[in-house]
Scaffold this motif. Structure first.
Motif, short mmCIF file in Angstrom:
data_model
loop_
_atom_site.label_atom_id
_atom_site.label_comp_id
_atom_site.label_asym_id
_atom_site.label_seq_id
_atom_site.Cartn_x
_atom_site.Cartn_y
_atom_site.Cartn_z
N LEU A 12 0.98 -1.33 0.22
CA LEU A 12 -0.04 -0.15 0.07
C LEU A 12 0.91 1.32 -0.02
CD1 LEU A 12 -2.50 -1.07 2.82
CD2 LEU A 12 -3.10 -1.05 0.35
N LYS A 13 0.45 2.39 -0.83
CA LYS A 13 1.09 3.34 -0.73
C LYS A 13 1.11 4.13 0.43
CE LYS A 13 1.36 4.42 -5.70
NZ LYS A 13 0.82 5.40 -6.64
N ALA A 14 2.29 4.76 1.04
CA ALA A 14 1.92 5.56 2.27
C ALA A 14 1.28 6.78 2.04
CB ALA A 14 3.31 5.50 2.69
N THR A 15 -0.13 6.96 2.08
CA THR A 15 -0.63 8.17 1.75
C THR A 15 -0.99 8.74 3.13
OG1 THR A 15 -2.79 7.18 1.59
CG2 THR A 15 -1.59 7.31 -0.25
N LEU A 16 -1.29 10.05 3.17
CA LEU A 16 -1.90 10.77 4.42
C LEU A 16 -2.92 10.44 5.26
CD1 LEU A 16 -0.16 13.29 5.29
CD2 LEU A 16 -2.06 14.36 5.09
N PRO A 17 -4.14 9.77 4.40
CA PRO A 17 -5.06 9.08 4.98
C PRO A 17 -4.75 7.99 5.59
CG PRO A 17 -5.65 9.99 2.79
CD PRO A 17 -4.36 10.30 3.02
N ARG A 18 -4.08 7.10 4.96
CA ARG A 18 -3.58 5.67 5.61
C ARG A 18 -2.80 6.17 6.92
NH1 ARG A 18 -2.36 3.21 -0.16
NH2 ARG A 18 -4.53 2.52 -0.69
N LEU A 19 -1.65 6.93 6.73
CA LEU A 19 -0.99 7.36 8.02
C LEU A 19 -1.82 7.70 9.00
CD1 LEU A 19 2.15 8.72 6.05
CD2 LEU A 19 2.07 6.42 7.58
N LYS A 20 -2.76 8.74 8.87
CA LYS A 20 -3.47 9.34 9.65
C LYS A 20 -4.46 8.09 10.51
CE LYS A 20 -3.13 13.70 9.96
NZ LYS A 20 -2.83 13.99 11.80
N ILE A 21 -5.06 7.36 9.53
CA ILE A 21 -5.75 6.18 10.38
C ILE A 21 -5.16 5.19 11.10
CG2 ILE A 21 -7.42 4.49 9.88
CD1 ILE A 21 -8.47 6.39 7.15
N LEU A 22 -4.03 4.82 10.71
CA LEU A 22 -3.13 3.89 11.36
C LEU A 22 -2.74 4.54 12.72
CD1 LEU A 22 -1.67 1.24 11.57
CD2 LEU A 22 0.15 2.30 10.23
N GLU A 23 -2.42 5.76 12.57
CA GLU A 23 -1.89 6.56 13.98
C GLU A 23 -3.10 6.42 14.89
OE1 GLU A 23 -0.63 10.29 12.97
OE2 GLU A 23 1.08 9.42 11.75
N ILE A 24 -4.31 6.83 14.35
CA ILE A 24 -5.57 6.64 15.43
C ILE A 24 -5.78 5.28 16.16
CG2 ILE A 24 -8.06 6.77 15.48
CD1 ILE A 24 -7.94 8.69 13.30
N PHE A 25 -5.51 4.52 15.27
CA PHE A 25 -5.56 3.08 15.96
C PHE A 25 -4.48 2.73 16.98
CE2 PHE A 25 -8.63 2.06 12.82
CZ PHE A 25 -9.57 1.25 13.38
N GLN A 26 -3.11 3.33 16.82
CA GLN A 26 -2.04 3.06 17.62
C GLN A 26 -2.06 4.01 18.72
OE1 GLN A 26 0.89 3.84 14.51
NE2 GLN A 26 1.03 1.72 14.13
N LYS A 27 -2.71 5.17 18.56
CA LYS A 27 -2.84 6.01 19.87
C LYS A 27 -3.44 5.33 20.97
CE LYS A 27 -4.69 9.78 18.42
NZ LYS A 27 -5.03 10.87 17.42
N GLY A 28 -4.50 4.52 20.30
CA GLY A 28 -5.22 3.67 21.58
C GLY A 28 -6.23 4.03 22.31
N THR A 29 -6.53 5.54 22.09
CA THR A 29 -7.75 6.04 22.93
C THR A 29 -8.91 5.19 23.04
OG1 THR A 29 -7.02 8.04 21.85
CG2 THR A 29 -8.89 8.20 23.18
N GLN A 30 -9.15 4.57 21.90
CA GLN A 30 -10.26 3.74 21.97
C GLN A 30 -9.98 2.52 20.89
OE1 GLN A 30 -13.73 5.56 20.13
NE2 GLN A 30 -14.89 3.61 20.29
N ARG A 31 -9.77 1.22 21.67
CA ARG A 31 -9.15 0.18 20.63
C ARG A 31 -10.27 -0.54 19.59
NH1 ARG A 31 -5.48 -3.58 20.28
NH2 ARG A 31 -6.27 -5.57 19.73
#
Lengths: 140, 140
Positions: A12-31
């Motif tokens: 998968l190309k490392a696009t901004l939307p994908r990076l943002k969404i991945l970070e949201i899951f990693q941030k772990g506020t809500q699993r």
DNA sequence: TTTATTGCAAAACCTTTGCATGTAT
DNA sequence: ATACATGCAAAGGTTTTGCAATAAA
């Protein structure tokens, strides 16, 4: 390995939307998050990412093994980071909380039952619905 | 007890659509059916019953304990006659067949796990996905 | 520059609902 | 007669898709 590398390694190309969404899951506020949950966070961050993209990325991440999907009884699909450890879920019907558990004995019995009938199990989903410790307490 | 009496005993009027739909499940040609499945049978029988009524009746039957609903991964709800015996499901991802099983040990472990974490379980859903004996055989 | 990705709007899909009509009790 | 049930069409909620514009490689 950076997130950029992780995405690229899956093709998968490392696009901004994908990076943002991945970070949201990693941030772990809500699993466990639905597409709408993710979209709401993106809106709060003022990232101009469309809901359709969220759906597409979640699907791609699931296929890439980055996320795993669950279909609980709410009717909406939820996603969580796939850390390679299989587990089942307990869903609190009072507060919506989702907890995870693993029981080796249950897993073993599932295989035994399947074998005894000649089935080949590829995956399974199991969810217990009820009140979590906290909500059960509040009911008293 | 006739079907008419069975319906009346739940407080539902014994209407033609309800009787027809109940009979379809009792006929047992297909144990697990979606609203669309039921509707298709009704169409074949030239009963002029609308899809909305099918949805309404299925919901009512579930609340009355006549049918029980399952949400498998297909995204559509399926219904089956509720014979009072709890069971879990195995779904064949090749041919779509659904089989049922019950394992006392699994049920017991679920309760144990729940108790150990203070949860109170009201219900659970568990489905194994894979190939049934027949489809597994065909793959060879 | 080439190919994949995005945003938007529209559509698809399953299910529910409003309302006037019809039916069981 | 009364309350409930139905059919139809319209709307609901979630998810997918077509397409022109955009961004990654």
């Amino acid at each position: 390995m950076t997130n950029i590398d992780e995405l690229k390694s899956t093709g998968l190309k490392a696009t901004l939307p994908r990076l943002k969404i991945l970070e949201i899951f990693q941030k772990g506020t809500q699993r466990h998050m639905t597409a709408e949950d993710v979209f709401r966070v993106l809106l709060e961050e003022r990232s101009d990412i469309g809901l359709a993209t969220v759906y597409r990325v979640l699907t791609q991440f699931e296929q890439a093994g980055i996320l795993s999907r669950n279909n609980f009884e709410s009717g909406k699909a939820t996603y969580e980071l796939d850390e390679g450890k299989h587990h089942d879920h307990f869903v609190c019907t009072a507060c919506g909380k989702v907890e995870e558990f693993y029981d080796a004995e249950i897993e073993k019995r599932q295989q035994l039952v399947a074998q005894s009938k000649g089935w080949v199990v590829h995956e399974h989903s199991m969810a217990l619905y009820g009140h979590c410790a906290q909500c059960a307490q509040n009911k008293k």
